[in-house]
Design an enzyme around this catalytic site. Structure first.
Site, PDB file in Angstrom:
ATOM      1  N   SER A 124      12.611 -14.218  19.283  1.00  0.00           N
ATOM      2  CA  SER A 124      12.971 -15.649  19.253  1.00  0.00           C
ATOM      3  C   SER A 124      12.247 -16.421  20.334  1.00  0.00           C
ATOM      4  O   SER A 124      11.670 -17.481  20.071  1.00  0.00           O
ATOM      5  CB  SER A 124      14.461 -15.824  19.549  1.00  0.00           C
ATOM      6  OG  SER A 124      15.186 -15.633  18.417  1.00  0.00           O
ATOM      7  N   SER A 164      14.098  -6.866  11.458  1.00  0.00           N
ATOM      8  CA  SER A 164      13.405  -6.239  10.309  1.00  0.00           C
ATOM      9  C   SER A 164      13.020  -4.794  10.648  1.00  0.00           C
ATOM     10  O   SER A 164      11.840  -4.468  10.782  1.00  0.00           O
ATOM     11  CB  SER A 164      12.197  -7.058   9.855  1.00  0.00           C
ATOM     12  OG  SER A 164      11.457  -7.619  10.904  1.00  0.00           O
ATOM     13  N   LEU A 179      13.001  -4.861  18.499  1.00  0.00           N
ATOM     14  CA  LEU A 179      14.417  -4.622  18.824  1.00  0.00           C
ATOM     15  C   LEU A 179      15.123  -5.913  19.218  1.00  0.00           C
ATOM     16  O   LEU A 179      14.476  -6.888  19.622  1.00  0.00           O
ATOM     17  CB  LEU A 179      14.505  -3.647  19.998  1.00  0.00           C
ATOM     18  CG  LEU A 179      14.099  -2.190  19.743  1.00  0.00           C
ATOM     19  CD1 LEU A 179      13.958  -1.452  21.070  1.00  0.00           C
ATOM     20  CD2 LEU A 179      15.119  -1.502  18.842  1.00  0.00           C
ATOM     21  N   SER A 211      13.998  -7.962  22.351  1.00  0.00           N
ATOM     22  CA  SER A 211      12.586  -7.682  22.654  1.00  0.00           C
ATOM     23  C   SER A 211      11.802  -8.967  22.896  1.00  0.00           C
ATOM     24  O   SER A 211      10.708  -8.925  23.472  1.00  0.00           O
ATOM     25  CB  SER A 211      11.947  -6.878  21.513  1.00  0.00           C
ATOM     26  OG  SER A 211      12.016  -7.592  20.303  1.00  0.00           O
TER      27      SER A 211
HETATM   28  N1  PPS Z   1      24.617  -4.155  14.252  1.00  0.00           N
HETATM   29  C1  PPS Z   1      23.691  -5.013  14.661  1.00  0.00           C
HETATM   30  N2  PPS Z   1      22.391  -4.611  14.759  1.00  0.00           N
HETATM   31  C2  PPS Z   1      21.457  -5.477  15.156  1.00  0.00           C
HETATM   32  N3  PPS Z   1      21.698  -6.779  15.476  1.00  0.00           N
HETATM   33  C3  PPS Z   1      22.962  -7.227  15.395  1.00  0.00           C
HETATM   34  C4  PPS Z   1      24.006  -6.373  14.981  1.00  0.00           C
HETATM   35  N4  PPS Z   1      25.164  -7.094  14.992  1.00  0.00           N
HETATM   36  C5  PPS Z   1      24.860  -8.337  15.375  1.00  0.00           C
HETATM   37  N5  PPS Z   1      23.527  -8.442  15.610  1.00  0.00           N
HETATM   38  C6  PPS Z   1      22.860  -9.700  15.967  1.00  0.00           C
HETATM   39  O1  PPS Z   1      22.137 -10.078  14.797  1.00  0.00           O
HETATM   40  C7  PPS Z   1      20.771 -10.267  15.106  1.00  0.00           C
HETATM   41  C8  PPS Z   1      19.888  -9.444  14.177  1.00  0.00           C
HETATM   42  O2  PPS Z   1      19.849 -10.017  12.914  1.00  0.00           O
HETATM   43  P1  PPS Z   1      18.591  -9.824  12.000  1.00  0.00           P
HETATM   44  O3  PPS Z   1      18.842 -10.658  10.790  1.00  0.00           O
HETATM   45  O4  PPS Z   1      17.364 -10.071  12.780  1.00  0.00           O
HETATM   46  O5  PPS Z   1      18.694  -8.270  11.649  1.00  0.00           O
HETATM   47  S1  PPS Z   1      17.924  -7.456  10.503  1.00  0.00           S
HETATM   48  O6  PPS Z   1      16.527  -7.895  10.510  1.00  0.00           O
HETATM   49  O7  PPS Z   1      18.565  -7.746   9.219  1.00  0.00           O
HETATM   50  O8  PPS Z   1      18.074  -6.049  10.864  1.00  0.00           O
HETATM   51  C9  PPS Z   1      20.542  -9.797  16.511  1.00  0.00           C
HETATM   52  O9  PPS Z   1      19.796 -10.841  17.097  1.00  0.00           O
HETATM   53  P2  PPS Z   1      18.524 -10.601  18.016  1.00  0.00           P
HETATM   54  O10 PPS Z   1      19.101 -10.086  19.301  1.00  0.00           O
HETATM   55  O11 PPS Z   1      17.941 -11.971  18.133  1.00  0.00           O
HETATM   56  O12 PPS Z   1      17.569  -9.647  17.378  1.00  0.00           O
HETATM   57  C10 PPS Z   1      21.917  -9.629  17.119  1.00  0.00           C
HETATM   58  O13 PPS Z   1      22.215 -10.734  17.930  1.00  0.00           O
HETATM   59  N1  ADP Z   2       7.045 -11.781  27.388  1.00  0.00           N
HETATM   60  C1  ADP Z   2       8.244 -12.130  26.931  1.00  0.00           C
HETATM   61  N2  ADP Z   2       8.380 -12.536  25.653  1.00  0.00           N
HETATM   62  C2  ADP Z   2       9.604 -12.871  25.176  1.00  0.00           C
HETATM   63  N3  ADP Z   2      10.772 -12.828  25.881  1.00  0.00           N
HETATM   64  C3  ADP Z   2      10.683 -12.427  27.165  1.00  0.00           C
HETATM   65  C4  ADP Z   2       9.417 -12.055  27.746  1.00  0.00           C
HETATM   66  N4  ADP Z   2       9.638 -11.697  29.028  1.00  0.00           N
HETATM   67  C5  ADP Z   2      10.955 -11.837  29.251  1.00  0.00           C
HETATM   68  N5  ADP Z   2      11.583 -12.277  28.145  1.00  0.00           N
HETATM   69  C6  ADP Z   2      13.040 -12.513  28.058  1.00  0.00           C
HETATM   70  O1  ADP Z   2      13.593 -11.551  27.172  1.00  0.00           O
HETATM   71  C7  ADP Z   2      14.679 -12.113  26.436  1.00  0.00           C
HETATM   72  C8  ADP Z   2      14.380 -11.984  24.959  1.00  0.00           C
HETATM   73  O2  ADP Z   2      15.461 -12.502  24.215  1.00  0.00           O
HETATM   74  P1  ADP Z   2      15.305 -13.005  22.723  1.00  0.00           P
HETATM   75  O3  ADP Z   2      14.112 -13.881  22.593  1.00  0.00           O
HETATM   76  O4  ADP Z   2      16.631 -13.565  22.307  1.00  0.00           O
HETATM   77  O5  ADP Z   2      14.996 -11.634  21.961  1.00  0.00           O
HETATM   78  P2  ADP Z   2      15.189 -11.299  20.406  1.00  0.00           P
HETATM   79  O6  ADP Z   2      15.026 -12.572  19.625  1.00  0.00           O
HETATM   80  O7  ADP Z   2      14.135 -10.280  20.109  1.00  0.00           O
HETATM   81  O8  ADP Z   2      16.570 -10.740  20.293  1.00  0.00           O
HETATM   82  C9  ADP Z   2      14.802 -13.561  26.884  1.00  0.00           C
HETATM   83  O9  ADP Z   2      15.784 -13.632  27.892  1.00  0.00           O
HETATM   84  C10 ADP Z   2      13.425 -13.860  27.466  1.00  0.00           C
HETATM   85  O10 ADP Z   2      13.452 -14.850  28.485  1.00  0.00           O
END
Ligand code: PPS
Ligand code: ADP
Length: 224
Positions: free
Chosen positions: A41, A108, A35, A38
């Protein structure tokens, strides 16, 4: 000849195996899925830091960055996400061919897309890592404020809220990023790579392969 594109595949003299011989590891893709929020990154970059310390060659393809370039034409519909993952998997495949450890950090969300991504890699080279964190934890983190905006309806088709996330049924590795400290999660990934013989047996001293030190045998860690 490929009849649909009128192209002919050009085989390189220097192959992936040659490139891998220059490295202290074999090349694989670590496919982080989970998610938003989660920890994909954060974990991918922390693993990259650790691998760099071990002299591994790495590259992280990160969702937000790729969506500003290679995939800037795509949104978040089912079709666009599917195309996003297809492009990323092809980019990761090129990285693996180049001999590096590629890491991808994309939600994904759909099993079929991840399965298609897996299918373009040789058996054993695609390592799916599920960043396991509950929706509740991710929403509380709300790193980018997107959950709040999704709940209010401002952001549409948001994963976990108004668009599905299909958790992997059988990932190579599930890491409890919602509960464990980052260091423990990194250690779990590194240990998995060690078990899978991604790191070469004896990089500094040479080995029975007859290759010079630093160019030893690469052990095939493909699972049964
Ligand atoms: N509608 C919607 N749903 C999910 N995520 C959203 C959406 N709009 C913008 N974002 C931002 O885009 C990041 C997800 O992009 P991804 O390329 O990983 O998505 S996917 O794999 O194609 O589903 C995601 O980044 P992460 O938080 O790092 O996962 C969000 O910041
Ligand atoms: N075990 C862990 N692994 C990864 N991120 C963690 C963990 N524990 C806490 N965090 C925090 O959770 C957040 C995850 O954000 P991010 O890496 O941007 O998630 P995503 O790329 O899945 O959207 C960050 O603020 C990070 O510091």
């Amino acid at each position: 000849m490929n009849k649909s594109t009128n192209t002919v595949w050009h085989s390189a003299t220097i192959t992936r195996a040659h490139r891998e011989q220059l490295n202290v590891h074999r090349s694989v893709v670590l496919w982080f899925t989970g998610l938003s929020g989660s920890g994909k990154s954060t974990l991918a970059h922390a693993v990259e830091d650790e691998l760099y310390q071990r002299s591994c060659r790495t590259f992280v393809l990160d969702g937000d960055n790729v969506r500003q370039g290679l995939c800037s034409d795509l949104g978040f519909s089912v079709q666009d996400r599917s195309e996003n993952i297809r492009r990323i998997s092809e980019a990761a495949k090129l990285l693996v061919e180049s001999g590096v450890i590629a890491m991808t950090a994309f939600i994904s969300p759909f099993r079929s897309d991840r399965q298609r991504a897996r299918s373009i890699f040789p058996h054993g080279d695609f390592i799916e890592i599920f960043c396991e964190a509950s929706l509740n934890v991710c929403e509380q983190r709300d790193v980018k404020g997107l959950y709040r905006r999704a709940r209010s309806g401002e952001v549409k088709e948001f994963t976990g809220i108004s668009s599905p996330y299909e958790a992997p049924a059988n990932p190579e590795l599930a890491v409890r990023t919602g509960e464990l400290p980052l260091e423990d999660c990194v250690a779990q990934v590194i240990e998995y790579l060690r078990q899978r013989n991604v790191f070469r047996e004896n990089p500094s001293g040479g080995d029975e392969s007859g290759l010079p030190a630093g160019r030893g045998r690469i052990v095939d860690g493909a699972p049964d």
